[in-house]
Enzyme design. Structure first.
Site, PDB file in Angstrom:
ATOM      1  N   ARG A  68      34.608  23.817  26.311  1.00 32.58           N
ATOM      2  CA  ARG A  68      35.625  23.426  25.335  1.00 32.58           C
ATOM      3  C   ARG A  68      36.816  22.751  25.976  1.00 32.58           C
ATOM      4  O   ARG A  68      37.745  22.355  25.259  1.00 32.58           O
ATOM      5  CB  ARG A  68      36.121  24.665  24.623  1.00 32.58           C
ATOM      6  CG  ARG A  68      35.417  24.908  23.318  1.00 32.58           C
ATOM      7  CD  ARG A  68      35.935  26.207  22.827  1.00 32.58           C
ATOM      8  NE  ARG A  68      36.156  26.221  21.428  1.00 32.58           N
ATOM      9  CZ  ARG A  68      35.288  26.767  20.573  1.00 32.58           C
ATOM     10  NH1 ARG A  68      34.154  27.235  20.994  1.00 32.58           N
ATOM     11  NH2 ARG A  68      35.582  26.815  19.304  1.00 32.58           N
ATOM     12  N   ARG A  87      43.032  26.004  15.020  1.00 32.75           N
ATOM     13  CA  ARG A  87      41.814  25.783  15.811  1.00 32.75           C
ATOM     14  C   ARG A  87      41.449  24.305  15.843  1.00 32.75           C
ATOM     15  O   ARG A  87      40.986  23.785  16.853  1.00 32.75           O
ATOM     16  CB  ARG A  87      40.659  26.608  15.219  1.00 32.75           C
ATOM     17  CG  ARG A  87      40.793  28.087  15.511  1.00 32.75           C
ATOM     18  CD  ARG A  87      39.953  28.927  14.581  1.00 32.75           C
ATOM     19  NE  ARG A  87      38.545  28.602  14.627  1.00 32.75           N
ATOM     20  CZ  ARG A  87      37.680  28.890  13.657  1.00 32.75           C
ATOM     21  NH1 ARG A  87      38.074  29.525  12.579  1.00 32.75           N
ATOM     22  NH2 ARG A  87      36.422  28.547  13.774  1.00 32.75           N
ATOM     23  N   ARG A 128      33.085  30.323   4.691  1.00 25.29           N
ATOM     24  CA  ARG A 128      31.966  30.881   5.477  1.00 25.29           C
ATOM     25  C   ARG A 128      31.919  32.403   5.359  1.00 25.29           C
ATOM     26  O   ARG A 128      32.948  33.076   5.411  1.00 25.29           O
ATOM     27  CB  ARG A 128      32.125  30.512   6.949  1.00 25.29           C
ATOM     28  CG  ARG A 128      31.154  31.291   7.834  1.00 25.29           C
ATOM     29  CD  ARG A 128      31.158  30.885   9.275  1.00 25.29           C
ATOM     30  NE  ARG A 128      32.469  30.572   9.776  1.00 25.29           N
ATOM     31  CZ  ARG A 128      32.691  29.797  10.824  1.00 25.29           C
ATOM     32  NH1 ARG A 128      31.694  29.251  11.463  1.00 25.29           N
ATOM     33  NH2 ARG A 128      33.920  29.545  11.227  1.00 25.29           N
ATOM     34  N   LYS A 138      27.823  23.830  14.071  1.00 25.98           N
ATOM     35  CA  LYS A 138      27.173  24.078  15.377  1.00 25.98           C
ATOM     36  C   LYS A 138      26.289  25.327  15.321  1.00 25.98           C
ATOM     37  O   LYS A 138      25.131  25.288  15.722  1.00 25.98           O
ATOM     38  CB  LYS A 138      28.229  24.263  16.490  1.00 25.98           C
ATOM     39  CG  LYS A 138      29.157  23.081  16.666  1.00 25.98           C
ATOM     40  CD  LYS A 138      30.146  23.316  17.778  1.00 25.98           C
ATOM     41  CE  LYS A 138      31.122  24.459  17.565  1.00 25.98           C
ATOM     42  NZ  LYS A 138      32.055  24.281  16.432  1.00 25.98           N
ATOM     43  N   ARG A 156      35.232  36.130   8.860  1.00 21.97           N
ATOM     44  CA  ARG A 156      35.817  36.133  10.199  1.00 21.97           C
ATOM     45  C   ARG A 156      37.338  36.135  10.168  1.00 21.97           C
ATOM     46  O   ARG A 156      37.954  35.435   9.376  1.00 21.97           O
ATOM     47  CB  ARG A 156      35.327  34.904  10.988  1.00 21.97           C
ATOM     48  CG  ARG A 156      34.137  35.196  11.862  1.00 21.97           C
ATOM     49  CD  ARG A 156      33.498  33.959  12.434  1.00 21.97           C
ATOM     50  NE  ARG A 156      34.404  33.077  13.154  1.00 21.97           N
ATOM     51  CZ  ARG A 156      34.005  31.993  13.805  1.00 21.97           C
ATOM     52  NH1 ARG A 156      32.719  31.686  13.845  1.00 21.97           N
ATOM     53  NH2 ARG A 156      34.867  31.221  14.423  1.00 21.97           N
TER      54      ARG A 156
HETATM   55  P1  AP5 Z   1      29.005  26.905  11.185  1.00 19.25           P
HETATM   56  O1  AP5 Z   1      27.617  26.517  11.526  1.00 19.25           O
HETATM   57  O2  AP5 Z   1      29.366  28.345  11.229  1.00 19.25           O
HETATM   58  O3  AP5 Z   1      30.054  26.001  12.018  1.00 19.25           O
HETATM   59  P2  AP5 Z   1      30.479  26.043  13.543  1.00 19.25           P
HETATM   60  O4  AP5 Z   1      30.593  24.639  14.005  1.00 19.25           O
HETATM   61  O5  AP5 Z   1      29.585  26.956  14.315  1.00 19.25           O
HETATM   62  O6  AP5 Z   1      31.929  26.647  13.342  1.00 19.25           O
HETATM   63  P3  AP5 Z   1      32.745  27.719  14.146  1.00 19.25           P
HETATM   64  O7  AP5 Z   1      33.983  27.940  13.320  1.00 19.25           O
HETATM   65  O8  AP5 Z   1      31.921  28.921  14.462  1.00 19.25           O
HETATM   66  O9  AP5 Z   1      33.086  26.954  15.426  1.00 19.25           O
HETATM   67  P4  AP5 Z   1      34.174  27.266  16.425  1.00 19.25           P
HETATM   68  O10 AP5 Z   1      33.769  26.395  17.535  1.00 19.25           O
HETATM   69  O11 AP5 Z   1      35.554  27.084  15.937  1.00 19.25           O
HETATM   70  O12 AP5 Z   1      34.040  28.857  16.625  1.00 19.25           O
HETATM   71  P5  AP5 Z   1      33.529  29.725  17.854  1.00 19.25           P
HETATM   72  O13 AP5 Z   1      32.891  30.926  17.311  1.00 19.25           O
HETATM   73  O14 AP5 Z   1      32.789  28.901  18.838  1.00 19.25           O
HETATM   74  O15 AP5 Z   1      29.329  26.330   9.726  1.00 19.25           O
HETATM   75  C1  AP5 Z   1      30.587  26.570   9.128  1.00 19.25           C
HETATM   76  C2  AP5 Z   1      30.415  26.729   7.603  1.00 19.25           C
HETATM   77  O16 AP5 Z   1      29.985  25.480   7.056  1.00 19.25           O
HETATM   78  C3  AP5 Z   1      29.349  27.761   7.214  1.00 19.25           C
HETATM   79  O17 AP5 Z   1      29.785  28.455   6.091  1.00 19.25           O
HETATM   80  C4  AP5 Z   1      28.099  26.917   6.912  1.00 19.25           C
HETATM   81  O18 AP5 Z   1      27.260  27.541   5.966  1.00 19.25           O
HETATM   82  C5  AP5 Z   1      28.723  25.633   6.383  1.00 19.25           C
HETATM   83  N1  AP5 Z   1      27.933  24.450   6.695  1.00 19.25           N
HETATM   84  C6  AP5 Z   1      27.294  24.154   7.868  1.00 19.25           C
HETATM   85  N2  AP5 Z   1      26.677  22.950   7.770  1.00 19.25           N
HETATM   86  C7  AP5 Z   1      26.957  22.478   6.515  1.00 19.25           C
HETATM   87  C8  AP5 Z   1      26.611  21.284   5.815  1.00 19.25           C
HETATM   88  N3  AP5 Z   1      25.840  20.338   6.379  1.00 19.25           N
HETATM   89  N4  AP5 Z   1      27.078  21.125   4.564  1.00 19.25           N
HETATM   90  C9  AP5 Z   1      27.864  22.100   3.958  1.00 19.25           C
HETATM   91  N5  AP5 Z   1      28.207  23.249   4.568  1.00 19.25           N
HETATM   92  C10 AP5 Z   1      27.765  23.432   5.837  1.00 19.25           C
HETATM   93  O19 AP5 Z   1      34.935  30.110  18.545  1.00 19.25           O
HETATM   94  C11 AP5 Z   1      35.828  31.003  17.950  1.00 19.25           C
HETATM   95  C12 AP5 Z   1      36.994  31.255  18.899  1.00 19.25           C
HETATM   96  O20 AP5 Z   1      36.515  31.853  20.119  1.00 19.25           O
HETATM   97  C13 AP5 Z   1      37.768  30.014  19.357  1.00 19.25           C
HETATM   98  O21 AP5 Z   1      38.766  29.651  18.444  1.00 19.25           O
HETATM   99  C14 AP5 Z   1      38.325  30.483  20.701  1.00 19.25           C
HETATM  100  O22 AP5 Z   1      39.454  31.313  20.531  1.00 19.25           O
HETATM  101  C15 AP5 Z   1      37.202  31.340  21.268  1.00 19.25           C
HETATM  102  N6  AP5 Z   1      36.255  30.587  22.107  1.00 19.25           N
HETATM  103  C16 AP5 Z   1      34.914  30.423  21.880  1.00 19.25           C
HETATM  104  N7  AP5 Z   1      34.358  29.703  22.870  1.00 19.25           N
HETATM  105  C17 AP5 Z   1      35.359  29.395  23.734  1.00 19.25           C
HETATM  106  C18 AP5 Z   1      35.401  28.640  24.940  1.00 19.25           C
HETATM  107  N8  AP5 Z   1      34.297  28.055  25.448  1.00 19.25           N
HETATM  108  N9  AP5 Z   1      36.599  28.518  25.566  1.00 19.25           N
HETATM  109  C19 AP5 Z   1      37.705  29.108  25.078  1.00 19.25           C
HETATM  110  N10 AP5 Z   1      37.737  29.827  23.930  1.00 19.25           N
HETATM  111  C20 AP5 Z   1      36.564  29.968  23.256  1.00 19.25           C
END
Ligand code: AP5
Length: 209
Positions: free
Chosen positions: A88, A164, A127, A13, A153
């Site tokens: 979410r 997660r 990552r 994402k 992270r």
């Molecule tokens: P990346 O693009 O970083 O993936 P992502 O989908 O953004 O993953 P996240 O782990 O950031 O998502 P998340 O939703 O769990 O975390 P968030 O920060 O929102 O890619 C991942 C890796 O794969 C990278 O190394 C990249 O290079 C690689 N990659 C990408 N595409 C690829 C491909 N095609 N092929 C190979 N490799 C590839 O949330 C974190 C925490 O915050 C949550 O757990 C929660 O506690 C809290 N939080 C955030 N938002 C909310 C909400 N709305 N409500 C409640 N809690 C929340």
């Protein structure tokens, strides 16, 4: 355009959001990034959020909703936005509908990035993010340049990623039928080279209102 990206942790994402937002000239609104910034600055919101984030749990809806409502009032969000990692839960999605209704605007599309669970642990554990630029890398799939100052992270350790992932299936996956019934859902295969996934995503957006 007003867009949402949905997908499990590691689906890509954040990576894809950066490309799409640059092309469409809209801000990326990542609740994860906003929460991590609060956590880093040890604000009261950040201290509360950390209790949940470090365990791989979702932060309570009311914390996230207040933060998003304030963010949508900023100037740059008036020309559109892309939510990355929000909403979410169904409660967050229902509240978002109310917020947007109050503002007299609506969503154009919700894109689900599909990646099998089996690939997600490797993607997240490998990552690394550039501390200075926020650029997302992967040790194997998108290696960082030599000498970059990288962040691993806190919630990207395998045990936390598995938690997660469980949260995603229990709390976030119900958003898929929620947006499907509203005619907003587009599905994109998130497996493959980064530019190929971006192309699929942009193609899916072409069919949006
Ligand atoms: P990346 O693009 O970083 O993936 P992502 O989908 O953004 O993953 P996240 O782990 O950031 O998502 P998340 O939703 O769990 O975390 P968030 O920060 O929102 O890619 C991942 C890796 O794969 C990278 O190394 C990249 O290079 C690689 N990659 C990408 N595409 C690829 C491909 N095609 N092929 C190979 N490799 C590839 O949330 C974190 C925490 O915050 C949550 O757990 C929660 O506690 C809290 N939080 C955030 N938002 C909310 C909400 N709305 N409500 C409640 N809690 C929340």
């Amino acid at each position: 355009m007003r867009l949402i990206l949905i997908g499990p942790p590691g689906a890509g994402k954040g990576t894809q959001a950066k490309c799409v937002c640059q092309g469409l000239r809209i801000p990326q609104i990542s609740t994860g990034d906003m929460l991590r910034e609060h956590k880093k600055n040890k604000t009261p919101l950040g201290v509360k959020a950390a209790e949940f984030m470090d365990k791989g749990l979702l932060v309570p809806d009311e914390v996230v909703l207040g933060m998003v409502e304030e963010r949508l009032k900023l100037d740059d969000a008036q020309r559109g936005f892309l939510f990355d990692g929000f909403p979410r839960t169904v409660a967050q999605a229902e509240n978002l509908e109310k917020i947007l209704q109050k503002l007299g605007i609506s969503l154009n599309a919700v894109v689900q990035i599909e990646v099998p669970d089996a690939l997600l642990v490797e993607r997240t554990v490998g990552r690394r993010t550039d501390k200075a630029t926020g650029q997302i890398y992967h040790l194997k799939y998108n290696p960082p340049p030599p000498g970059a100052d990288l962040l691993w992270r806190d919630d990207d350790k395998e045990e936390t990623v598995l938690r997660r992932l469980k949260e995603f299936h229990a709390q976030t996956a119900p958003l898929i039928p929620f947006y499907e019934t509203r005619g907003l859902l587009r599905r994109v295969d998130g497996v493959g080279e980064l530019p190929a996934v971006t192309e699929r995503l942009l193609a899916a957006l072409k069919s949006s209102k």
